[in-house]
Design a protein around this motif. Structure first.
Motif, PDB file in Angstrom:
ATOM      1  N   UNK A   1      -2.200 -15.265  17.801  1.00 18.66           N
ATOM      2  CA  UNK A   1      -2.953 -15.833  16.969  1.00 18.66           C
ATOM      3  C   UNK A   1      -4.560 -15.752  16.225  1.00 18.66           C
ATOM      4  N   UNK A   2      -4.697 -14.693  17.226  1.00 16.70           N
ATOM      5  CA  UNK A   2      -5.818 -13.730  16.748  1.00 16.70           C
ATOM      6  C   UNK A   2      -5.765 -12.686  15.474  1.00 16.70           C
ATOM      7  N   UNK A   3      -4.346 -12.793  14.962  1.00 18.24           N
ATOM      8  CA  UNK A   3      -4.691 -11.970  13.440  1.00 18.24           C
ATOM      9  C   UNK A   3      -3.875 -12.451  13.003  1.00 18.24           C
ATOM     10  N   UNK A   4      -3.810 -14.271  13.018  1.00 16.26           N
ATOM     11  CA  UNK A   4      -2.993 -15.194  12.266  1.00 16.26           C
ATOM     12  C   UNK A   4      -4.507 -15.781  11.356  1.00 16.26           C
ATOM     13  N   UNK A   5      -5.348 -16.061  12.396  1.00 16.77           N
ATOM     14  CA  UNK A   5      -6.491 -16.713  11.792  1.00 16.77           C
ATOM     15  C   UNK A   5      -7.581 -16.326  11.362  1.00 16.77           C
ATOM     16  N   UNK A   6      -7.072 -14.622  11.116  1.00 18.27           N
ATOM     17  CA  UNK A   6      -8.550 -13.657  11.009  1.00 18.27           C
ATOM     18  C   UNK A   6      -8.377 -13.612   9.344  1.00 18.27           C
ATOM     19  N   UNK A   7      -9.708 -13.882   8.819  1.00 13.85           N
ATOM     20  CA  UNK A   7      -9.606 -13.740   7.308  1.00 13.85           C
ATOM     21  C   UNK A   7      -9.511 -12.375   6.711  1.00 13.85           C
ATOM     22  N   UNK A   8      -9.413 -11.192   7.039  1.00 10.75           N
ATOM     23  CA  UNK A   8      -9.485  -9.857   6.754  1.00 10.75           C
ATOM     24  C   UNK A   8      -8.944  -8.901   8.177  1.00 10.75           C
ATOM     25  N   UNK A   9      -8.367  -8.932   8.510  1.00 12.15           N
ATOM     26  CA  UNK A   9      -7.107  -8.742   9.553  1.00 12.15           C
ATOM     27  C   UNK A   9      -7.556  -6.924   8.818  1.00 12.15           C
ATOM     28  N   UNK A  10      -8.017  -5.685  10.155  1.00  8.59           N
ATOM     29  CA  UNK A  10      -7.620  -4.330   9.782  1.00  8.59           C
ATOM     30  C   UNK A  10      -6.604  -3.944  11.379  1.00  8.59           C
ATOM     31  N   UNK A  11      -5.476  -3.309  10.686  1.00  6.82           N
ATOM     32  CA  UNK A  11      -4.906  -2.558  11.712  1.00  6.82           C
ATOM     33  C   UNK A  11      -5.077  -0.858  11.603  1.00  6.82           C
ATOM     34  N   UNK A  12      -5.460  -0.960  12.681  1.00 11.66           N
ATOM     35  CA  UNK A  12      -6.175   0.897  12.852  1.00 11.66           C
ATOM     36  C   UNK A  12      -5.567   1.290  13.436  1.00 11.66           C
ATOM     37  N   UNK A  13      -5.994   2.892  14.056  1.00  9.99           N
ATOM     38  CA  UNK A  13      -5.025   3.502  14.672  1.00  9.99           C
ATOM     39  C   UNK A  13      -3.985   4.620  14.614  1.00  9.99           C
ATOM     40  N   UNK A  14      -3.146   2.990  14.741  1.00  4.59           N
ATOM     41  CA  UNK A  14      -1.433   4.082  13.813  1.00  4.59           C
ATOM     42  C   UNK A  14      -1.264   4.575  14.219  1.00  4.59           C
ATOM     43  N   UNK A  15      -1.046   5.060  15.151  1.00  4.98           N
ATOM     44  CA  UNK A  15      -0.906   6.518  16.597  1.00  4.98           C
ATOM     45  C   UNK A  15       0.835   6.013  16.473  1.00  4.98           C
ATOM     46  N   UNK A  16       1.702   6.145  15.571  1.00  4.22           N
ATOM     47  CA  UNK A  16       2.859   5.438  15.995  1.00  4.22           C
ATOM     48  C   UNK A  16       4.303   6.253  15.775  1.00  4.22           C
ATOM     49  N   UNK A  17       5.275   5.916  15.528  1.00  2.00           N
ATOM     50  CA  UNK A  17       6.099   5.975  14.504  1.00  2.00           C
ATOM     51  C   UNK A  17       6.680   5.765  13.395  1.00  2.00           C
ATOM     52  N   UNK A  18       7.737   6.060  13.309  1.00  2.37           N
ATOM     53  CA  UNK A  18       8.524   5.785  11.846  1.00  2.37           C
ATOM     54  C   UNK A  18       8.351   4.151  11.659  1.00  2.37           C
TER      55      UNK A  18
ATOM     56  N   UNK B   1      -5.549   1.609   1.919  1.00  2.00           N
ATOM     57  CA  UNK B   1      -4.954   0.253   1.542  1.00  2.00           C
ATOM     58  C   UNK B   1      -4.346  -0.811   1.938  1.00  2.00           C
ATOM     59  N   UNK B   2      -5.247  -2.261   1.064  1.00  2.00           N
ATOM     60  CA  UNK B   2      -5.446  -2.992   1.664  1.00  2.00           C
ATOM     61  C   UNK B   2      -4.348  -4.079   1.011  1.00  2.00           C
ATOM     62  N   UNK B   3      -3.886  -5.696   1.806  1.00  2.00           N
ATOM     63  CA  UNK B   3      -3.101  -6.078   1.174  1.00  2.00           C
ATOM     64  C   UNK B   3      -3.891  -7.319   0.767  1.00  2.00           C
ATOM     65  N   UNK B   4      -5.574  -7.868   1.138  1.00  2.00           N
ATOM     66  CA  UNK B   4      -5.431  -9.083   0.919  1.00  2.00           C
ATOM     67  C   UNK B   4      -6.151  -9.663  -0.513  1.00  2.00           C
ATOM     68  N   UNK B   5      -5.408  -8.993  -1.516  1.00  2.00           N
ATOM     69  CA  UNK B   5      -5.489  -9.870  -2.464  1.00  2.00           C
ATOM     70  C   UNK B   5      -4.185  -9.913  -3.299  1.00  2.00           C
ATOM     71  N   UNK B   6      -3.364  -9.886  -1.949  1.00  2.00           N
ATOM     72  CA  UNK B   6      -1.466 -10.516  -2.568  1.00  2.00           C
ATOM     73  C   UNK B   6      -1.296  -8.841  -3.042  1.00  2.00           C
ATOM     74  N   UNK B   7      -1.833  -7.818  -3.220  1.00  2.00           N
ATOM     75  CA  UNK B   7      -1.541  -6.782  -3.911  1.00  2.00           C
ATOM     76  C   UNK B   7      -1.890  -5.832  -3.063  1.00  2.00           C
ATOM     77  N   UNK B   8      -0.906  -4.295  -3.343  1.00  2.00           N
ATOM     78  CA  UNK B   8      -1.452  -3.156  -2.686  1.00  2.00           C
ATOM     79  C   UNK B   8      -2.587  -2.670  -3.031  1.00  2.00           C
TER      80      UNK B   8
END
Lengths: 554, 428
Positions: free
Chosen positions: B76-93, B314-321
C-alpha cells in the motif's frame, strides 16, 4: 487444443517443401498430421497469400555473459537513443548495440526468430551467461563453451596427454557449463596475450606451453567429432581483422583434416593485402574453398554501417584494435586462467575505405558460396551490427537492384575493388529459409526445430509476402513459439521464456581425478562450484526446460 | 523451489557471502540456528556468519505483525507513492530479479547502498574503459602487486593468503618472486610482508593525490622530463623507482578498492590509473584489479544491467528505463524530497540501516538492524548463503557462485517478500 494454419505458402527446406500451398496443424506445441475431417479445430488461421516458415534460428549472437554486460555498461549514450517503454505485457528495457535481455528476446521474436545461440560462453562465466539467457524471453537459447586458451587444456597438450583425456575434458566442460557446442577463439592466443605475445599465427608456438594453434584446432575438432557432438568445432580463427588473414583462414580449414569445422564471422577473416592500401577482398578464395570442402561451414558476420560495439573473447585482437574505438573507450580483461574478453565500441562508416570493403566482402561471400546449407546469416551481433539489421541484410541478398544502389553509396575505391557489382545472384525465399532455419537446426543437432513436419516443435512464422523484403522480414504477421501465438503484427502478445538446448556426451568421469587437484592448487573456486547442475539451470531460467540433444559417436 | 537442507553436522566447505572475494573454502558447522566457522574464517566471515539475532517478527509502525500484513502494508505504501525509491539493494540474483519487476511496475528509482563507491569506477569505465584481471590470474601470474590507496585486508581479509602468498602457481611463480608495493599512508601493511620476511615497498602519499601521481608515472614511463621535485608530497626518485618496477614486471597488477577512494571526483583518479595501465600494456602486460562486490553490489548492478541495459541509478518513473548517475542518487533524492517512499533492502549486514529521512520507509533487513527511526514497515529477511540458497557475483564480475542454505531460520528471502509485494500491487 488443435490449431490449423490454412493455405499458406510453406517454405520448409528440411522436407524439401519450396513454396507449396499447405495446411499445417499444431497440437500441444507440436506439428501434427492432418486430423480426421470431423475433428474440431480450436483455432483456424487463414493464411492465403502468406509465407510460412519455421522460426528463425541465430547460431551466432552475443546475447549473454560477462562481455555483453561490459558492453552494456559502457554505452549508456547508445542505449538512451533506443528506449523500450513498458507495455501492457512487456517490461522496460533498451535496445541498439548491446540491448538488455528483455529487449533482446522481444525483438528477436518480433522479427520471427525463435532460437538464439550465444557463441562465447567462458566456462568460468557460464553461470552468468545462463542467468542472462534465462532472463531473455520469447526464444530458445543455448551456448558454446569456449576452450583453447584455458590453462587446463594447454597443460594437457604440453604434457602430450592422449586424445582420450582431451575428449573427456571437453565432454566434462560441456556438462559443467551446460552448453551445446564447443568454440575456440584465436586458438591459444588469448592465453598467449597474457604472456605478452601480440600475435600468434597458426604454426607459431605459445611462449609458455610451446603449443601451436594448429595443434589446438586438431585436438578440439577431433574431440568434438569423436564425442559425437552434433555441432562441429565453432572456430574464431587466428589473426582476426589482420590484412592477409585469408591465408590463415584457408590453412585453418586444412587444419581440420577433413573433420567437420565451422568458421565463424568469416568476413573478418577474408582479407587480402593487394592494392595501394594493402587491404583487399579475399572473398573469392574463401568461397571457392568452402565450395570445395564439404566438411566446412561458415557464418558471415556481415558488417552494417553505423554505431555498434565489438565484444569478443579475442583479447589479443581487441587490444590491437583498441585505438580504433569509437567512442574512444575500451575494456580488455584477462580472465581466470580460462580465457579473456575485450569490448571495443565501433562505428562502421560507409565512406571509410576499409569499412566499405568489409561490407562488400561479407556480401561477396554470401553470394559466392553456392550451398546455402553451409553458409549462415549472421552479423556476429553486435560485432558487425546489431541483430535488428537482419531484415535489411536479407533484402540486400534477395534484391539485386537494391544491393547495387547500396553499393553506389559506399566509398568509391572500395566499390571499385569489389566484385560485388558483377554478382547477379538473388537469394530465394527457399534459400533464406535454409540459411536462417533448416541449416542452423541441422548443424546444431536440433532435430525437431527449423522444420515444419509432423513431430517438430511448433515454432512457426507467418509473413506477408511483400516486395520489400526488409519490411516483410522486420514484421511478421504471426509468430508461434512451441505452438502458442506470441507475436502478432510484429508485436509481442504473449511472453514466454523458451527452452535451453544442451548436449551431454558420455565420458569417463575419471578426468575429475586430474581436475580436482588442478582446481585445488591453481584455481580460486572449488570444482564443485564450477559445475552447473540441471536443477540450478531450471531454477534460474524461469522454469524453462532443459533439452538435451543426443550425441552419436562416429 | 524446494530446498533440501545439507547435512552440516560434520564441518563442510561453504561460500561466505560477506565480502566480494566469496571464499568458497570456509568450513562451518551448524547446529539448529547456530553456525560456527571451523576453518579458513576471517574477521568478516566470523562476525557475519556466526550471528543469530532473535527478532524474527515483521513490524508495522513498530508493532509486531504477521508477514502477510506487513507485505500488504508495504504494498500500500509503495503503490501510493508518486516517486518510490528502492535503495540498499543488498540481495542476491533472485532477489534482484524480483526487485526489477516491482521497480518497473511502480516506476521506482533503483540505487545501491554502495553506489557512491561503485560510481567512482563506473564513470571511469564509461569515460575511457580499462584493462583488468581476475583473482586466478593474480594468483598464478602477478609478479608485482601494487595496492593503491588501500590495504585491501580491512575489507577483503584473505586477499594475500589466497592470491598473493601462495607457491601453488601454474607458471613457476613463487612467493619469493613477488613484490608488493603500497601507495598510501596509515595502511595496515602487515599482510604485505612476504613469507620470507621481505617488507613491502611503500610510497607514503595521500590517497587524494594519487591521481597526480599516476599522471607523473605516465610521464616518466613515456620518457618525459618533469620539473617537479616532488609529486603527491613524495620525492620524484620514489616515483621513478615505481615506474621502473612497473615497466620491468611481467604482469603487474594494480589493486584498488573504490570504497577507499572516499573523496570528491575520485572517478578522475580511477581514470588516471586506468590510463596508466593502458600505457603499460603497450610494451608489457599489466592489469587493474578493482575490488568490490560486497553487499551484493555487483550482483544487483549485473542483473539490472542485463535486463535493462543500464546500471543502477536507473529510474522507471516515466515508463522507460532512464539512467542518470547524478539525479537518481539516494542521498540526493531523499535530501531534495523527490522520493516520497523508500524500500530499503539490506539482507547481508544489519549495520546498513536506511539513511535517516522522514520519507515513509519499508525495510527488508537482516535481523538485528537498528534504524535511526522506526520505519513504517520492517520485515526481517534471510541472508543468502545463510538462511536460503542463492547466487552472487564475486569481485571480478566473472565468477558467479552458488550459495547454500546453512540453517532453518524461517526467515523469508528478499525474493519472496518482494514478489509478494509485487503481486499485491499487480492489477488482477
Amino acid at each position: 487444443m488443435l490449431t490449423r494454419l490454412r493455405g499458406g505458402r510453406v517454405y520448409d527446406p528440411a522436407h524439401g517443401v519450396d513454396g507449396e500451398v499447405r495446411d499445417l496443424y499444431v497440437r500441444d506445441g507440436r506439428m501434427v498430421e492432418a486430423p480426421p475431417p470431423d475433428e474440431r479445430i480450436d483455432h483456424d488461421y487463414d493464411l492465403a497469400g502468406r509465407v510460412v516458415m519455421a522460426g528463425g534460428i541465430d547460431l551466432h549472437t552475443h546475447i549473454g555473459g560477462g562481455k555483453v554486460n561490459i558492453a552494456r555498461v559502457m554505452l549508456p549514450e547508445d542505449h538512451r537513443a533506443d528506449p523500450l517503454p513498458r507495455g501492457s505485457l512487456t517490461r522496460s528495457s533498451c535496445g541498439h548495440a548491446a540491448p538488455g535481455t528483455l529487449a533482446t528476446g522481444y525483438r528477436y521474436a518480433e522479427m520471427g526468430y525463435t532460437a538464439c545461440f550465444e557463441p562465447a560462453v567462458l566456462p568460468i562465466n557460464a553461470r552468468q551467461a545462463h542467468m542472462e539467457m534465462g532472463d531473455t524471453p520469447m526464444v530458445d537459447k543455448g551456448g558454446y563453451a569456449m576452450l583453447g586458451s584455458d590453462d587446463f587444456l594447454l597443460r594437457l597438450l604440453a604434457a602430450r596427454e592422449d586424445q582420450q583425456a582431451i575428449n573427456d575434458y571437453v565432454a566434462w566442460t560441456l556438462h559443467a557449463s551446460q552448453c551445446i557446442g564447443i568454440k575456440v577463439v584465436n586458438p591459444g592466443g588469448i592465453s598467449a596475450f597474457k604472456f605478452n605475445q601480440r600475435s600468434l599465427d597458426l604454426d607459431e608456438e605459445h611462449a609458455w606451453y610451446r603449443v601451436t594453434p594448429r595443434r589446438i584446432l586438431e585436438v578440439l575438432t577431433r574431440a568434438v567429432h569423436e564425442l559425437g557432438v552434433p555441432h562441429p568445432l565453432h572456430v574464431h580463427a587466428s589473426n582476426l581483422g589482420v590484412p592477409g588473414n585469408v591465408d590463415t583462414t584457408l590453412a585453418t580449414m586444412e587444419a581440420a583434416q577433413g573433420l567437420p569445422i565451422h568458421l565463424t564471422h568469416i568476413q573478418f577473416h577474408s582479407y587480402g593485402t593487394e592494392g595501394d592500401r594493402r587491404f583487399s577482398s579475399g572473398a573469392a578464395r574463401i568461397a571457392e574453398a568452402i565450395n570445395a570442402h564439404g566438411n566446412v561451414t561458415a557464418d558471415v558476420g556481415q558488417i552494417m554501417f553505423g554505431q555498434t560495439v565489438t565484444a569478443s573473447g579475442d583479447t589479443m585482437a581487441q587490444h590491437r584494435n583498441s585505438h580504433l574505438a569509437s567512442p574512444k573507450k575500451f575494456v580488455v580483461m584477462d580472465i581466470e586462467c580460462d580465457a579473456g574478453c575485450g569490448v571495443v565500441p565501433f562505428r562502421y562508416r560507409d565512406k571509410n575505405f576499409v569499412n566499405a570493403l568489409q561490407w562488400a566482402i561479407g556480401l561477396e561471400i554470401f553470394l559466392l558460396v553456392s550451398d546455402p546449407w553451409r553458409i549462415f546469416l549472421t552479423t556476429d551481433h553486435p560485432n558487425g551490427a546489431p541483430f535488428t539489421s537482419y531484415p535489411h541484410l536479407i533484402r540486400l541478398l534477395m534484391d539485386r537492384s537494391y544491393r547495387k544502389e547500396a553499393l553506389a553509396k559506399i566509398q568509391p575505391d572500395a566499390a571499385a575493388l569489389s566484385t560485388l557489382g558483377s554478382l547477379e545472384r538473388e537469394y530465394s525465399l527457399y534459400e533464406i529459409a535454409i540459411m536462417t532455419r533448416a541449416a542452423p537446426a541441422r548443424i546444431l543437432g536440433l532435430t525437431d526445430r527449423g522444420r515444419l513436419g509432423p513431430g517438430a516443435a511448433a515454432d512457426i512464422v507467418v509473413y506477408r509476402d511483400e516486395a520489400d523484403r526488409e519490411r516483410m522480414f522486420a514484421r511478421p504477421e504471426y509468430v508461434f513459439k512451441d505452438g502458442e501465438l506470441v507475436v502478432r503484427d510484429g508485436a509481442v502478445v504473449k511472453v514466454v521464456w523458451g527452452n535451453t538446448h544442451v548436449v551431454k556426451p558420455e565420458f569417463d568421469r575419471g578426468i575429475e581425478r586430474k581436475l580436482a587437484p588442478y582446481f585445488e592448487r591453481y584455481q580460486t573456486l572449488r570444482m564443485d562450484n564450477f559445475k552447473i547442475s540441471d536443477d540450478e539451470m531450471c531454477e534460474c531460467g524461469h522454469g524453462s526446460r532443459l533439452l538435451p540433444h543426443p550425441c552419436r559417436k562416429p | 523451489m524446494p530446498e533440501s537442507m545439507p547435512d552440516l553436522s560434520p564441518a563442510i566447505p561453504v561460500t561466505c557471502p560477506f565480502c566480494g572475494l566469496l571464499c568458497d573454502d570456509v568450513t562451518v558447522r551448524a547446529s539448529g540456528a547456530e553456525i560456527k566457522v571451523v576453518d579458513r574464517g576471517c574477521a568478516v566471515s566470523r562476525r557475519a556468519l556466526e550471528q543469530n539475532a532473535p527478532d524474527l517478527s515483521p513490524r508495522i509502525g513498530g508493532r509486531a505483525a504477521e508477514l502477510d500484513e506487513a507485505v500488504a502494508a508495504a504494498a500500500a505504501l509503495l503503490a501510493n507513492a508518486r516517486q518510490p525509491l528502492i535503495g540498499g539493494l543488498a540481495t542476491d540474483v533472485t532477489g534482484m530479479r524480483a526487485v526489477m519487476s516491482l521497480a518497473d511496475r511502480i516506476g521506482a528509482v533503483l540505487d545501491h547502498m554502495n553506489a557512491p563507491a561503485k560510481f567512482r569506477n563506473l564513470l571511469a569505465v564509461q569515460e575511457g574503459g580499462w584493462i583488468t584481471t581476475t583473482l586466478a590470474e593474480v594468483k598464478n601470474r602477478a609478479d608485482l602487486v601494487v595496492l593503491a590507496g588501500t590495504d585491501v585486508v580491512t575489507r577483503f581479509p584473505r586477499f594475500f593468503e589466497r592470491f598473493v602468498w601462495t607457491d601453488e602457481t601454474l607458471f613457476g611463480l613463487s612467493s619469493a618472486q613477488r613484490e608488493v608495493v603500497y601507495l598510501g599512508r596509515d595502511l595496515d601493511m602487515a599482510a604485505g610482508i612476504a613469507p620470507d620476511g621481505r617488507r613491502p615497498f611503500q610510497i607514503p602519499c595521500d590517497v587524494v593525490a594519487l591521481g597526480a601521481a599516476f599522471g607523473a608515472l605516465r610521464a616518466l614511463m613515456a620518457g618525459r622530463e618533469l620539473q617537479a621535485e616532488t609529486v603527491a608530497g613524495v620525492p620524484m626518485a620514489q616515483w621513478r623507482t615505481l615506474a621502473d618496477k612497473l615497466k620491468s614486471a611481467r604482469y603487474a597488477v594494480v589493486v584498488w578498492a573504490a570504497a577507499d577512494f572516499d573523496f570528491p571526483h575520485a572517478e578522475l583518479t580511477v581514470r588516471a590509473l586506468c590510463e596508466l595501465i593502458k600505457d603499460l600494456n603497450r610494451s608489457t602486460r599489466a592489469a587493474g584489479l578493482p575490488l568490490g562486490g560486497s553487499d551484493g553490489d555487483f550482483t544487483a548492478d549485473g542483473v539490472e544491467l542485463w535486463q535493462t541495459g543500464f546500471p543502477f541509478r536507473t529510474g522507471f518513473g516515466s515508463g522507460v528505463a532512464e539512467y542518470d548517475p547524478q539525479r537518481f542518487a539516494t542521498a540526493r533524492l531523499l535530501a531534495q524530497g523527490e522520493a516520497d517512499a523508500l524500500l530499503w533492502i539490506a539482507s547481508f549486514d544489519e549495520r546498513r540501516a536506511p539513511p535517516g529521512s522522514a520519507v515513509p520507509t519499508v525495510v527488508l533487513g537482516r535481523p538485528g538492524m537498528v534504524c535511526e527511526r522506526e520505519p513504517e514497515v520492517f520485515i526481517p529477511v534471510g541472508t543468502p548463503g545463510v538462511d536460503h540458497a542463492g547466487h552472487l557475483f564475486r569481485t571480478d564480475k566473472v565468477v558467479m557462485l552458488p550459495l547454500r542454505r546453512l540453517r532453518e531460520s524461517g526467515l523469508p528471502s528478499v525474493a519472496r517478500v518482494v514478489a509478494a509485494i509485487d503481486e499485491a500491487i499487480a492489477p488482477c
